[in-house]
Design an enzyme around this catalytic site. Structure first.
Site, PDB file in Angstrom:
ATOM      1  N   GLY A 307       0.825  -1.195   0.000  1.00 42.71           N
ATOM      2  CA  GLY A 307       0.000   0.000   0.000  1.00 42.71           C
ATOM      3  C   GLY A 307       0.857   1.241   0.000  1.00 42.71           C
ATOM      4  CB  ALA A 308       2.301   3.444   1.712  1.00 41.75           C
ATOM      5  CG  MET A 309       8.738   0.960   1.157  1.00 44.42           C
ATOM      6  SD  MET A 309       8.667  -0.298   2.465  1.00 44.42           S
ATOM      7  CE  MET A 309      10.306  -0.097   3.180  1.00 44.42           C
ATOM      8  CD  GLU A 310       8.634   1.221   6.216  1.00 43.13           C
ATOM      9  OE1 GLU A 310       9.091   0.270   6.860  1.00 43.13           O
ATOM     10  OE2 GLU A 310       7.593   1.140   5.531  1.00 43.13           O
ATOM     11  CG  ASN A 311      11.393   3.414   0.204  1.00 41.94           C
ATOM     12  OD1 ASN A 311      11.755   2.274   0.430  1.00 41.94           O
ATOM     13  ND2 ASN A 311      10.420   3.701  -0.655  1.00 41.94           N
ATOM     14  CG  HIS A 343       1.586   3.202   8.605  1.00 38.20           C
ATOM     15  ND1 HIS A 343       0.936   2.280   9.390  1.00 38.20           N
ATOM     16  CD2 HIS A 343       2.649   2.545   8.082  1.00 38.20           C
ATOM     17  CE1 HIS A 343       1.569   1.131   9.342  1.00 38.20           C
ATOM     18  NE2 HIS A 343       2.628   1.267   8.536  1.00 38.20           N
ATOM     19  CD  GLU A 344       4.044   3.866   4.864  1.00 36.48           C
ATOM     20  OE1 GLU A 344       5.201   3.453   5.115  1.00 36.48           O
ATOM     21  OE2 GLU A 344       3.043   3.117   4.901  1.00 36.48           O
TER      22      GLU A 344
END
Length: 958
Positions: A307-311, A343-344
């Site tokens: 859904g999303a990624m915290e790079n 969240h990210e």
């Protein structure tokens, strides 16, 4: 990272793994996850210091599927060793040279590769003569120079490729990354584990019309051939990211940008507006611990597995989770965009600044990110009541998932790639976030914030395990609240190192309460391990004369039972678990349930907080499901809902009625559970109060729909659109309604309108909506339509739709394929077809859907209603090689078995209650007590069921 596998589906239990004891953190594993015979962990005798990576992406126009790379890794030898081991996967090594830094001596080496572990072992060539070095020396640094090439796959992992059509219909390619948990090795050889932190210096060759972004800003060196990025802080490989594209950006500040394809960039305005405020909110919560990176880029990626990624400094999202247009997205989408960004952004501290020692401690990343997605966003969007929503959106689903014998501890030993992927689940996210919230309340918010800052400061740019967190909290607890101090480590181990949670049972004996605890299971187990499981529980309670503001711990419970004085008179109720801050369920004796039911039916019911009303509903219906409480008692409790004017309790009730609707389908009780005739006035009353109180859609955007009523009425502005199933012309005009600018149909109404029209329509209506999907420029609208297309009852259309999901990569992106399957199996007429299709095409489905196949298997199992279906499903699981989905499938079999057993045990009691037959000594509804509408319990329940799917789809927040 936010993992999404099923979209716009009715909320289902996520089926999980188990161990029920309180293990150490050695190779103790659940019955389903066994320690691998293969050692997947890198040796620790060498550590990376710095990577210099030069990439040439998107080679071979017009189908750019390859890239080349040059890399220098500086490593330090900790212990003398004969070899250096690192990772690569799906790339080709062309040359490798190792230089001893202190002497600038090139060493002759051999190297070999293991295709299972992805280990690349480099050893010194001892055949080079007697003077050749035999070992890599301790405390020496070496430079590993590598030339290699790789492939931009289209499976959305590693350094992969994506594409989209521009405004002229031309295919535009881009290259992007997704490295968590172990895919950086597909972009460059590396030490691909979270503990092997290093700095990274990345350069990307410039391409015509393409721009590159990465974790850090571009250096001011004006290099005409490369984008050279500043060196990163010390960080793990899985957080590295780079994107090469034609994207455009919007920005609100110099250091905060949102990127998207040119045709959609205007949809990024809300993300641009809310993003900096969310980062500031987290900084404020962490007592001014500043965001660690010099910039933040958010990117809308057309094809994205998660859904999303915290790079770190470069967060990536599916388009529909970051792009928003009020005319083409439901109001709930706006909330989703903000909470996912929060969240990210929380990960920038929890996971990025402080990374886990190993994936055992994934929850230190995901639990805190889940916590902050509600509590940070609440500081920015104050009208959404996200602190209360957390209970029904996160905590209660986690209780449902953790109530199976096959659950697993929050801190779970993992080693192999499959076992690592398996713990990106409800336990590591929602349960961990809920237990963190419980910790905040027993510590107090003041101590909690100070403890978090201490933890982050002490472990920044390093790694952590749970003990580092507990030690920081202990120090602040002792210093700030010595009068309340209790050892945090001992408390939290009972919640993180064993599966499940307790059922707290409270019974009254005169002036005394007896309180007991035992693990709550939907299918109770009598094994010694289950009977002996204990938690250290922070008990909170209030009374009829008390309030719901004080959530401080009244009593610590460490044993299987204890006695306390009754806090109120015998004719007045008490409630344990104030604001549901504790991660446990509560049962009462019949007298207290009776007092609560009567009180909820009175005009004073709102004195019980909305969260605790939701808790009572969720606890009661799940206790009944487990056979701990009579269903008649739980269902009597729900009759007060005809008065309920708050979104929070309704969310819980409708979630729990989903299970009843699924289980009663096909039984003798089900006809009583359906609505034959309901007035628009009654539907208006129920839905109006939910929507207007929820502040999710405007009062004018109301949906009235039932499964058995022959007419659907949608009210928008001053237009009434009457749609009758028998009238084909009006059916088509209903679908076309949103195309007419003068009578625009709000996105909040489209889901139920489209679905109802297709359910009673045919090929022409389906094709009309499919073409609308294909031509849409709005990912949120496309997602809504994908779900509606599964509502058809035409078997040929269903089969063709499922085939499209694995074959039509032009129109249905891989990331969205799972939503096609869920839309079909959620349709009663599509369930068996979906299962048949899965069996006949499993390999293609698994290859096409990736990680989404596990959720498909789980979703189908949740709809099994007969023993014949279960036998067929079990045979499929046992005889098919399911790969990474095997564990989910075995857990799904257990859930399906329990569901059928439930029907045998509880069906007759529910049927008797629906008929109005006496089934309990708790008070039944009396005239005027529940509502002036004087609904019988049966009609009350059937009402909830008839609007269940529409409301859940409209309310869908995640």
């Amino acid at each position: 990272m936010l993992w999404e596998t099923v979209t716009f589906a009715v909320v289902l239990l996520q089926i999980l793994m188990t161990t029920s004891t309180l293990p150490s953190l050695e190779k103790t594993v659940s019955s389903d996850i066994t320690a691998s015979e293969i050692d997947y962990r890198l040796p620790t005798n060498v550590k990376p210091i710095h990577y210099k990576i030069i990439l040439n992406p998107l080679i071979e126009e017009p189908d750019p599927s390859t890239f080349t790379g040059e890399e220098i890794i500086t490593v330090k030898v900790i212990e003398e060793t004969e070899s250096i081991t690192l990772h690569y996967n799906n790339i080709t090594i062309h040359d490798v040279i190792i230089t001893r830094a202190s002497t600038e001596t090139n060493l002759t080496v051999n190297h070999n590769y293991d295709t299972v572990t992805h280990f690349w072992v480099i050893s010194l060539d001892t055949s080079a003569g007697e003077d050749a070095e035999r070992t890599f020396k301790a405390n020496e640094e070496y430079l590993i120079l590598i030339q290699y090439s790789g492939h931009h796959q289209d499976d959305m992992y590693g350094f992969y490729r994506s594409s989209y059509k521009d405004t002229e219909g031309k295919t535009v390619w881009l290259a992007t990354t997704q490295f968590e948990p172990g895919h950086a090795r597909r972009a460059f050889p590396c030490f691909d584990e979270p503990a092997f932190k290093a700095t990274f210096e990345i350069s990307i060759q410039k391409k015509r019309n393409l721009h590159a972004i990465s974790n850090m800003p571009i250096k001011n060196d004006e290099n005409e051939h490369y984008y050279n990025f500043e060196t990163t802080p010390v960080m793990p490989t899985y957080l590295i990211a780079f994107i090469v594209s034609e994207f455009k950006s919007l920005n609100k500040t110099e250091n905060f940008h949102v990127w998207a394809r040119e045709g959609a960039i205007e949809q990024a305005q809300y993300s641009v507006d809310v993003g900096p405020s969310l980062l500031n909110a987290i900084e404020d919560f962490l007592l001014d611990l500043k965001y660690p990176m010099p910039k933040m880029d958010e990117v809308a990626v057309p094809d994205f597995s998660a859904g999303a990624m915290e790079n770190w400094g470069l967060t990536t999202y599916r388009e529909r989770i970051i792009l928003y247009d009020k005319d083409h997205a439901t109001a709930a989408t706006k909330q989703q965009i903000a909470t996912v960004a929060a969240h990210e952004f929380a990960h920038q501290w929890f996971g990025d600044l402080v990374s886990p020692e190993w994936w055992n401690y994934l929850w230190l990343n995901e639990g805190f990110a889940t916590y902050f997605e509600s509590f940070a966003t609440d500081m920015v969007e104050t009208a959404w009541r996200l602190k209360e929503q957390f209970v029904v959106r996160d905590l209660q689903p986690a209780l449902a998932a953790d109530a199976l014998l096959t659950s697993h501890p929050i801190t779970q030993y993992v080693d192999s790639p499959n076992s690592i992927r398996s713990i990106f689940d409800t336990i590591s996210y929602e349960k961990a976030g809920s237990v963190i919230r419980m910790m905040e309340h027993f510590l107090t918010t003041e101590v909690f914030k100070k403890g978090l800052r201490r933890y982050l400061e002490s472990r920044k740019y390093s790694n952590a395990n749970e003990e580092h967190l507990y030690d920081a909290m202990n120090k602040e607890f002792q210093a700030t609240k010595p009068e309340l101090y209790a050892d945090v480590s001992n408390i939290m181990h009972t919640w993180t190192r064993q599966a499940g949670y307790p059922l707290v049972t409270v019974t009254s004996e005169g002036n005394q309460l007896t309180i007991t605890q035992k693990r709550f299971l939907l299918m109770p187990s009598s094994t010694p391990e289950e009977d002996s499981a204990l938690w250290t529980i922070p008990l909170t309670y209030t009374t009829q004369d008390g309030d719901f503001h004080n959530t401080s711990t009244k009593q610590w419970m460490k044993s299987s039972s204890l006695k306390i004085g009754r806090p109120t008179e015998e004719n007045k109720w008490f409630i344990f678990n104030v604001q549901q801050t504790g991660f446990y369920r509560v049962n009462y004796d019949e007298n207290n349930w009776s007092l609560l039911i009567r009180y909820l039916r009175s005009d004073n019911y709102e004195k019980i907080s909305a969260v605790n009303r939701a808790q009572l509903l969720d606890d009661a219906l799940n206790l009944a499901r487990a056979g701990v409480l009579k269903y008649s008692t739980a269902l009597e409790l729900t009759t007060y809902l005809i008065k309920e004017e708050d979104y929070i309790p309704w969310y819980s009730a409708l979630n729990d009625f989903t299970f009843l609707n699924l289980r009663l389908t096909g039984t003798d009780a089900y006809p009583l559970f359906k609505v034959k005739q309901l007035s628009c006035r009654l539907l208006y009353f129920i839905i109006f109060i939910i929507f207007s109180t929820a502040l999710i859609i405007s009062k004018k955007e109301l949906i009235f729909s039932t499964y058995e009523i022959g007419c659907l009425k949608c009210v928008h502005s001053h237009h009434d659109l009457k749609f009758c199933h028998r009238n084909n012309a009006e059916r088509k005009s209903t679908i076309a309604y949103s195309h007419n600018d003068s009578t625009y149909l709000s996105p909040n109404l489209q889901s139920v309108t489209y679905c109802t029209a297709l359910r009673h329509g045919g090929k022409e209506e389906w094709n009309f909506l499919w073409n609308k999907y294909v031509s849409s420029n709005y990912a949120t609208e496309q997602s809504l339509i994908l779900t509606a297309l599964g509502c058809t009852t035409d078997q040929a259309l269903i089969d063709g739709y499922l085939t499209k999901s694995i074959e039509d990569r032009v129109n249905i992106r891989r990331q969205d394929a799972a939503s096609v399957f869920s839309a079909v199996y959620s349709n009663p007429d599509g369930f068996q077809l979906a299962f048949n299709f899965l069996q006949a095409n499993y390999d293609s489905v698994a290859s096409s859907y990736g990680t989404g196949v596990s959720s498909i298997i789980t979703g189908i199992a949740g709809r099994i209603a007969t023993q014949e279906q279960l036998d067929e499903f079990r045979k499929f699981v046992e005889n098919k090689e399911l790969g990474a989905a095997a564990e989910a499938a075995r857990r799904a079999v257990e859930s399906a078995e329990q569901n059928l057993e439930w029907s045998k045990i509880h069906g007759s009691e529910i049927e008797s209650w629906l008929k109005g037959e006496p089934t309990s000594t708790v008070p039944s509804t009396t005239p005027g007590e529940a509502s002036s509408l004087s609904l019988s319990p049966a009609v009350c329940v059937t009402l909830f069921t008839s609007i269940l799917y529409q409301i859940l789809n409209t309310f869908k927040m995640k």
